[in-house]
Design a protein around this motif. Sequence first.
Motif, PDB file in Angstrom:
ATOM      1  N   UNK A 456       0.801  -1.235   0.000  1.00 49.28           N
ATOM      2  CA  UNK A 456       0.000   0.000   0.000  1.00 49.28           C
ATOM      3  C   UNK A 456       0.829   1.279   0.000  1.00 49.28           C
ATOM      4  N   UNK A 457       1.979   1.255   0.673  1.00 46.46           N
ATOM      5  CA  UNK A 457       2.796   2.467   0.730  1.00 46.46           C
ATOM      6  C   UNK A 457       3.382   2.839  -0.627  1.00 46.46           C
ATOM      7  N   UNK A 458       3.415   1.887  -1.568  1.00 51.27           N
ATOM      8  CA  UNK A 458       3.927   2.181  -2.903  1.00 51.27           C
ATOM      9  C   UNK A 458       2.913   2.935  -3.767  1.00 51.27           C
ATOM     10  N   UNK A 459       1.686   3.094  -3.268  1.00 51.79           N
ATOM     11  CA  UNK A 459       0.689   3.852  -4.015  1.00 51.79           C
ATOM     12  C   UNK A 459       1.111   5.298  -4.231  1.00 51.79           C
ATOM     13  N   UNK A 460       1.993   5.777  -3.384  1.00 53.84           N
ATOM     14  CA  UNK A 460       2.457   7.164  -3.518  1.00 53.84           C
ATOM     15  C   UNK A 460       3.471   7.324  -4.651  1.00 53.84           C
ATOM     16  N   UNK A 461       3.935   6.209  -5.240  1.00 48.37           N
ATOM     17  CA  UNK A 461       4.977   6.272  -6.264  1.00 48.37           C
ATOM     18  C   UNK A 461       4.441   6.308  -7.689  1.00 48.37           C
ATOM     19  N   UNK A 462       3.162   5.926  -7.875  1.00 50.31           N
ATOM     20  CA  UNK A 462       2.622   5.822  -9.232  1.00 50.31           C
ATOM     21  C   UNK A 462       1.116   6.020  -9.187  1.00 50.31           C
ATOM     22  N   UNK A 463       0.589   6.630 -10.215  1.00 49.73           N
ATOM     23  CA  UNK A 463      -0.859   6.823 -10.328  1.00 49.73           C
ATOM     24  C   UNK A 463      -1.469   5.645 -11.076  1.00 49.73           C
ATOM     25  N   UNK A 464      -2.486   5.013 -10.491  1.00 49.63           N
ATOM     26  CA  UNK A 464      -3.158   3.878 -11.123  1.00 49.63           C
ATOM     27  C   UNK A 464      -4.575   4.256 -11.522  1.00 49.63           C
ATOM     28  N   UNK A 465      -5.106   3.514 -12.493  1.00 50.80           N
ATOM     29  CA  UNK A 465      -6.495   3.725 -12.909  1.00 50.80           C
ATOM     30  C   UNK A 465      -7.467   3.011 -11.977  1.00 50.80           C
ATOM     31  N   UNK A 466      -7.010   1.932 -11.337  1.00 48.70           N
ATOM     32  CA  UNK A 466      -7.840   1.163 -10.405  1.00 48.70           C
ATOM     33  C   UNK A 466      -6.941   0.508  -9.373  1.00 48.70           C
ATOM     34  N   UNK A 467      -7.376   0.533  -8.118  1.00 52.61           N
ATOM     35  CA  UNK A 467      -6.659  -0.138  -7.032  1.00 52.61           C
ATOM     36  C   UNK A 467      -7.572  -1.204  -6.437  1.00 52.61           C
ATOM     37  N   UNK A 468      -7.041  -2.407  -6.274  1.00 53.88           N
ATOM     38  CA  UNK A 468      -7.792  -3.522  -5.696  1.00 53.88           C
ATOM     39  C   UNK A 468      -7.034  -4.039  -4.481  1.00 53.88           C
ATOM     40  N   UNK A 469      -7.741  -4.152  -3.364  1.00 51.21           N
ATOM     41  CA  UNK A 469      -7.144  -4.651  -2.115  1.00 51.21           C
ATOM     42  C   UNK A 469      -7.863  -5.930  -1.728  1.00 51.21           C
ATOM     43  N   UNK A 470      -7.389  -7.089  -2.193  1.00 54.26           N
ATOM     44  CA  UNK A 470      -8.126  -8.339  -1.977  1.00 54.26           C
ATOM     45  C   UNK A 470      -8.248  -8.773  -0.520  1.00 54.26           C
ATOM     46  N   UNK A 471      -7.214  -8.529   0.285  1.00 48.38           N
ATOM     47  CA  UNK A 471      -7.213  -9.088   1.643  1.00 48.38           C
ATOM     48  C   UNK A 471      -6.388  -8.222   2.586  1.00 48.38           C
ATOM     49  N   UNK A 472      -6.663  -6.934   2.598  1.00 50.96           N
ATOM     50  CA  UNK A 472      -5.905  -5.999   3.434  1.00 50.96           C
ATOM     51  C   UNK A 472      -6.478  -6.027   4.852  1.00 50.96           C
ATOM     52  N   UNK A 473      -6.215  -7.134   5.524  1.00 51.54           N
ATOM     53  CA  UNK A 473      -6.821  -7.414   6.823  1.00 51.54           C
ATOM     54  C   UNK A 473      -6.309  -6.492   7.921  1.00 51.54           C
ATOM     55  N   UNK A 474      -5.016  -6.222   7.912  1.00 53.28           N
ATOM     56  CA  UNK A 474      -4.410  -5.423   8.969  1.00 53.28           C
ATOM     57  C   UNK A 474      -4.247  -3.987   8.486  1.00 53.28           C
ATOM     58  N   UNK A 475      -4.809  -3.060   9.245  1.00 54.15           N
ATOM     59  CA  UNK A 475      -4.819  -1.658   8.834  1.00 54.15           C
ATOM     60  C   UNK A 475      -4.086  -0.806   9.856  1.00 54.15           C
ATOM     61  N   UNK A 476      -3.333   0.167   9.366  1.00 56.76           N
ATOM     62  CA  UNK A 476      -2.648   1.134  10.221  1.00 56.76           C
ATOM     63  C   UNK A 476      -3.099   2.539   9.850  1.00 56.76           C
ATOM     64  N   UNK A 477      -2.794   3.494  10.708  1.00 56.70           N
ATOM     65  CA  UNK A 477      -3.118   4.893  10.411  1.00 56.70           C
ATOM     66  C   UNK A 477      -2.462   5.341   9.110  1.00 56.70           C
ATOM     67  N   UNK A 478      -1.206   4.917   8.897  1.00 62.39           N
ATOM     68  CA  UNK A 478      -0.475   5.329   7.705  1.00 62.39           C
ATOM     69  C   UNK A 478      -1.126   4.783   6.436  1.00 62.39           C
ATOM     70  N   UNK A 479      -1.472   3.490   6.462  1.00 58.65           N
ATOM     71  CA  UNK A 479      -2.117   2.894   5.300  1.00 58.65           C
ATOM     72  C   UNK A 479      -3.469   3.532   5.043  1.00 58.65           C
ATOM     73  N   UNK A 480      -4.228   3.770   6.107  1.00 60.24           N
ATOM     74  CA  UNK A 480      -5.540   4.405   5.953  1.00 60.24           C
ATOM     75  C   UNK A 480      -5.417   5.789   5.333  1.00 60.24           C
ATOM     76  N   UNK A 481      -4.415   6.540   5.753  1.00 59.45           N
ATOM     77  CA  UNK A 481      -4.191   7.873   5.199  1.00 59.45           C
ATOM     78  C   UNK A 481      -3.891   7.801   3.708  1.00 59.45           C
ATOM     79  N   UNK A 482      -3.060   6.834   3.318  1.00 60.11           N
ATOM     80  CA  UNK A 482      -2.713   6.663   1.902  1.00 60.11           C
ATOM     81  C   UNK A 482      -3.948   6.289   1.091  1.00 60.11           C
ATOM     82  N   UNK A 483      -4.769   5.392   1.622  1.00 61.19           N
ATOM     83  CA  UNK A 483      -5.972   4.956   0.913  1.00 61.19           C
ATOM     84  C   UNK A 483      -6.979   6.094   0.765  1.00 61.19           C
ATOM     85  N   UNK A 484      -7.135   6.884   1.804  1.00 58.97           N
ATOM     86  CA  UNK A 484      -8.057   8.017   1.733  1.00 58.97           C
ATOM     87  C   UNK A 484      -7.611   9.025   0.678  1.00 58.97           C
ATOM     88  N   UNK A 485      -6.313   9.234   0.584  1.00 53.17           N
ATOM     89  CA  UNK A 485      -5.783  10.139  -0.432  1.00 53.17           C
ATOM     90  C   UNK A 485      -5.948   9.541  -1.824  1.00 53.17           C
TER      91      UNK A 485
END
Length: 652
Positions: A456-485
Motif C-alpha cells: 500500500x505504501x507504494x501507491x504514492x509512487x505511481x498513479x493507477x487507474x484502479x486499485x484492488x485490495x483483496x485481503x488488506x486485513x491489517x490496517x494502520x493509520x499510515x495505510x488508511x491515510x494513503x488509501x483516503x488520499x
Amino acid sequence: MSTLNNDTLNIGVCDYPEHVPQNEWGVHAEQQRALGLTYVRLAEFSWAKIEPKDGVFDWQWLDEAVATYVAKGLKIVMCTPTATPPAWLVKKFPHILAVDAQGQTMRFGSRRHYDHASETYRKECKRITTEIAKRYGQHADVIGWQTDNELGHEGTAVSYGGASAERFPKWLEARYQTLEALNEAWGCAFWSQDYSDWSQICPPNLTAVRQPNPSQALDYQRFCSDMIDEFQQLQIEVLRALSPDRFITHNFVIFAQEFDLYKVAKNLDFVAWDSYPIGMLEFFATWESEETKTEFARTGHPDLVSFNHDLYRGIKGGKDFWIMEQQCGHANWAQYNPLPAKGAVQLWTAQAWAHGASCVTYFRWRASHMAQEIMHSGLLQQDGRADRGYQEVKDFDPSQFALEKVDAKVALLHDYNSLWAYNLQPHNKDLNYWHQFMMFYSALRELGVDVDIIHPEQLTDKQYALVVAPALTLMTDKTASILNLCAKSCPIVFGPRTAFRHDSGRVANKGQFEFIEELVGIKLANFDSLRPTLEQTIRCTNHNTDFTAKLWCESYEVNSAVATHTYTHGPMAGLAAVTQKDKVSVIGALSTGLISSVLMEALRGAGIETYRLPKGLRLSKRGNTTLVQNFNQQAVEWQGVTYPGVSFTTLE
C-alpha cells in the motif's frame, strides 16, 4: 556495475562443476555457449568444498571452473555459500542450529539448518563472504552476486529456540518499551497471560492445548523476518565494500510468506525468484479441483506462475527481475512431478519476459548423480545426453524479446502483516490469505488485465487507474491515510476482512473498518464461515443476477454507502454483500462470479479494456508487445485466431 545485454532477454544456467569430473567442465562450457547462454550461476552450496577444514581454503577448483567458463565467453554469477554450513562448523558451533516447532534441534545433513539470529553463525557467514568476495569481487567476468539461497524456504525462517528465543524478548522491549504496552497490545488479560518481566516471554510454540496468542505469534513472525533481514544485510555490506560495482540479488521462492520481502529486498539491486510451474500446482491446496490440476499438470497454472512474476516485479517498484532457477524438466520436490509438455520451457521463458524478467536461468545444467536431487532433471540427462528442455532452449531466440517496461494500470495491494494475521486465524480450514488474494488476481487475469502487485505504501509512487485490495486485513493509520488520499483520484475495490485488525493484531476498538469508516460508509453486521456443503446466494440489486458464494461471507450495515448486492436467504437475508460509496466498493463474499462481475464494472468505469479469455489463455503486455499464452495442451480459438496448445504468440 557489470551487466549483461541491457536491450533484450538474457538466458543462463545453474551449474555445479564440483559434481562432475573436471575433464567435463570445458565440454559443458562450450555446449552452454553454443546453446546461447550468456552466464552461469556458481557456488551457492559449496562452503565445504571451498573451506574443507576450519581456516583451510581450497580455491583451486573454483578458480579453474571460473576460468573454464570465461574462456568460452560466459559470465559468472557468484553466490555466497551460507545456505549450507559444513559439518566441521556445526560440530564446532552446535548452538547455531535451529529449533523446530516441536522443540527439536535440527541436525546436520540437509540445508538451511541454522538460526538466523545466531551471532556466531552471522560472524562465520561474514567471514566466508569476505573471503569469497576478496577472491572474486573484482574479477572482470563476475557480473554479480546471489546471497545465500532461498532464504526461509521449507519452513526454515523460524527457529523456536537458541539464539532466537534469547533475542526475542530484547526485540520486543525495543518495540514496546514497557511491559504494560506489550500486555495491552497482545491482549494479555485474556487467559491470564500478563507478563511481569521480559525474561518470561518465550517463542509461541508448545503452548499447551490450544493455539498461541495470535498477537504474540504475529510479532514472532515479524521478529524472525527482521532476523533474516539482518542476516542478509551483513553479507550485502561485505559485498558492497569488496565488490562495489557488481549487482547483488537473492533468489526468493514461490508464494514466499516467511518474511517481509519488501524489507528483506530493500537493499538488493533487484530481486530474483525460482520458478517451478508444475510443482507450484500444489499451492492450490484444497481450493481448486483435481480436474483443474490435471488440466495444467504439464504446464502449470498460468495465474500461479504469473502471480509470482508480478509480485517480484512489484517488490522493487516495477523493476525488472530475474528468474534464478527456471524449471526445464521434471522437478523432484513436489507431491507429484510430471514431465512438462513439449513447448512448456519456451512458454515459461516467454511468460517470464512478458511480466518483466530481464534474465532467465535454467535449473540445472546436468541432472545430478547424487544425493537429494537425483530425481531432478537438467538440460542434460545424467549420462550427458540432451534432455527435452535442451532442445527448447536451443530453439528459443532471446534476442527477439526487448526489455521494455511493463506498464500496468491496475494495482493489487499486498501486505505481509495482513498475510500473517489472516493465516493465524483463518476461521475456515479451507481458507487462507493466498486463496482469497488469488480469487481477485485470477479474475483480473481472466479479463486480460495486467496488474502490479505492490505494498500500500507504494501507491504514492505511481498513479493507477484502479486499485484492488483483496485481503488488506491489517490496517494502520499510515495505510488508511494513503488509501483516503488515493480514493480522491482512483476507484478502489476492497475484499472481505478489510481493516479487521490494527497493527497489534487485535480487532480495532470500533470493529472492522474503524480506520476507513468514512471511506467505505459501512459497518460490519456479521460474518459467516461456511462448511463445504453450505452456500449463500447473492443478488445484484440492479440487474437481478444471482451469484453463489462459498467459504466466507460478510454482511454490512449501510450508512453513507449503497448496497449493490444483497443476500437472498439464510441468517444474512436482506443484508448488503457488496457496497459502494462514490468510487469505493467493498466485496464481502467469496464468489468467483461475483468478484469478476464487480471488477469488470470497476474496470469499465476506469476506462480499462477487458476481454473474456478462454480457460488457460492469458494476455500480458510489455512495452508495445502483447504476448498471448496458451497453457492448455490443446489448441484454443479466440477472436477468430487459433492458438496451438502450449504456445505463445506475440502481437504488436
